[in-house]
Design an enzyme around this catalytic site. Structure first.
Site, PDB file in Angstrom:
ATOM      1  N   CYS A 148       0.811  -1.225   0.000  1.00 38.60           N
ATOM      2  CA  CYS A 148       0.000   0.000   0.000  1.00 38.60           C
ATOM      3  C   CYS A 148       0.842   1.272   0.000  1.00 38.60           C
ATOM      4  CB  CYS A 148      -0.943   0.012   1.199  1.00 38.60           C
ATOM      5  SG  CYS A 148      -2.126  -1.328   1.201  1.00 38.60           S
ATOM      6  N   HIS A 193      -9.359   3.381  -1.458  1.00 37.25           N
ATOM      7  CA  HIS A 193      -7.996   2.872  -1.303  1.00 37.25           C
ATOM      8  C   HIS A 193      -7.572   2.080  -2.535  1.00 37.25           C
ATOM      9  CE1 HIS A 193      -4.338   1.511   0.306  1.00 37.25           C
ATOM     10  NE2 HIS A 193      -4.747   0.437   0.947  1.00 37.25           N
TER      11      HIS A 193
END
Length: 348
Positions: free
Chosen positions: A52, A293
């Protein structure tokens, strides 16, 4: 490019982040393809995958390239398509927590339970993070969530991993973000109102047992180093964009980043500090919970949002008088810690 008033030939290097392209579509080295589409080629292009934090890692590498004098103007791109042509992500593309066999929501549910058992507090209060961030997202035209929710709606949404309900988990989505970085001389030439990155730190975790630790030690290390490099402390921040993949994440990061003391995250939330108008607004963009996200785009998008804030261009979500901001991104799960973390300080 338009915002920086640049021609394509002025970009000297590029860093492009993507996580799932190879796993989902068999695509690789996407940066060269993406940049060619907008007329940028014949320059060094580095493709970055770091979970991420892929986007923020690409940004960190771009900062290093400029600091080393290897380039004066660098492009940073983060892009992710989490849907597939068949409309679903194959289960094998989601990496389980190897030591315990949990998928990601369950790992964070364990963290939430460990935190509440260690420091006390009500699990229901975690819902306030989602209420705050989804309200913020409703004011951000780039957010995937455009509707505010109530405390009752958050708690009443389907349970994913006790105590985390669906609205306490970030939505997966497609997305992209891009930045242009310049040396100090280039930034002054290109903009009368540049934003300065005064600290950029990349770190990895120490990996204790998931059952022994509720918060991330690497937050503390990275944040301390970033504050040292920027010559400031957490009290000097006007706002922050923090990795809130789950509601418990944001609470834990309050503490790791020094916004409050250990075990004080829930009470700091209940006192209203991270809300708009509070002492330190956190995730005014909506965060991962509200903005979405799209993995490799997230770390770049956080800095795009802070750039707008520090230039007074954040619209309805503008934090008045914002001059100093922090961007924090976490990548991957590894027991009670993460595989990577970035902390950046930006000043207008």
């Amino acid at each position: 490019m338009a915002d920086a008033d640049l021609e394509t030939g002025q970009v000297e290097a590029a860093y492009s982040a993507n996580v799932l392209g190879n796993a989902l579509e068999g695509a690789f080295a996407l940066g060269q393809d993406l940049l060619w589409e907008v007329g940028i080629n014949r320059i060094p292009v580095v493709n970055v995958e770091n979970a991420c934090t892929s986007g923020s890692t690409a940004l960190h590498l771009a900062c290093l390239a400029i600091a080393a004098g290897a380039a004066e103007i660098v492009a940073v791109v983060g892009v992710e398509r989490m849907s597939t042509r068949k409309g679903a992500i194959p289960a094998g593309a989601l990496t389980p927590e190897g030591a315990v066999g949990f998928l990601t929501p369950a790992v964070f549910a364990v963290r939430a339970r460990a935190y509440l058992e260690t420091f006390g507090g009500r699990a229901e209060d975690l819902a306030l993070v989602a209420v705050k961030n989804l309200k913020n997202a409703s004011l951000n035209p780039n957010a995937v969530v455009q509707t505010a929710v109530t405390y009752e709606e958050v708690l009443g949404s389907p349970m994913v991993a006790d105590p985390l309900t669906r609205l306490q988990c970030c939505p997966m989505c497609d997305g992209a973000a891009a930045l242009i970085l310049g040396s100090p001389a280039a930034a002054r030439r290109l903009s009368s109102n540049p934003v300065w990155i005064t600290a950029s730190v990349l770190a990895s975790g120490s990996y204790p047992s998931i059952l022994d630790q509720a918060r991330w030690e690497m937050d503390v290390r990275a944040a301390r180093r970033a504050y040292e490099l920027a010559g400031i402390g957490p009290a000097d921040l006007d706002l922050a964009e923090v990795h809130d993949a789950f509601t418990i994440s944001e609470v834990l990061h309050y503490e790791g980043l020094g916004f409050c003391g250990e075990g004080e995250g829930l009470s700091w939330l209940l006192e209203g500090h991270p809300f708009p108008g509070g002492g330190l607004p956190v995730n005014p963009s909506g965060g991962l919970l509200g903005r979405g996200h799209p993995l490799a785009a997230t770390g770049v998008a956080q800095v795009v949002e802070l750039n707008r804030q520090l230039r007074g261009r954040a619209g309805l979500g503008q934090v008045p008088g914002a001059k100093t901001a922090l961007a924090h991104c976490m990548g991957g799960d590894k027991q009670a810690d993460g595989k990577s973390i970035t902390v950046m300080i930006l000043q207008g």
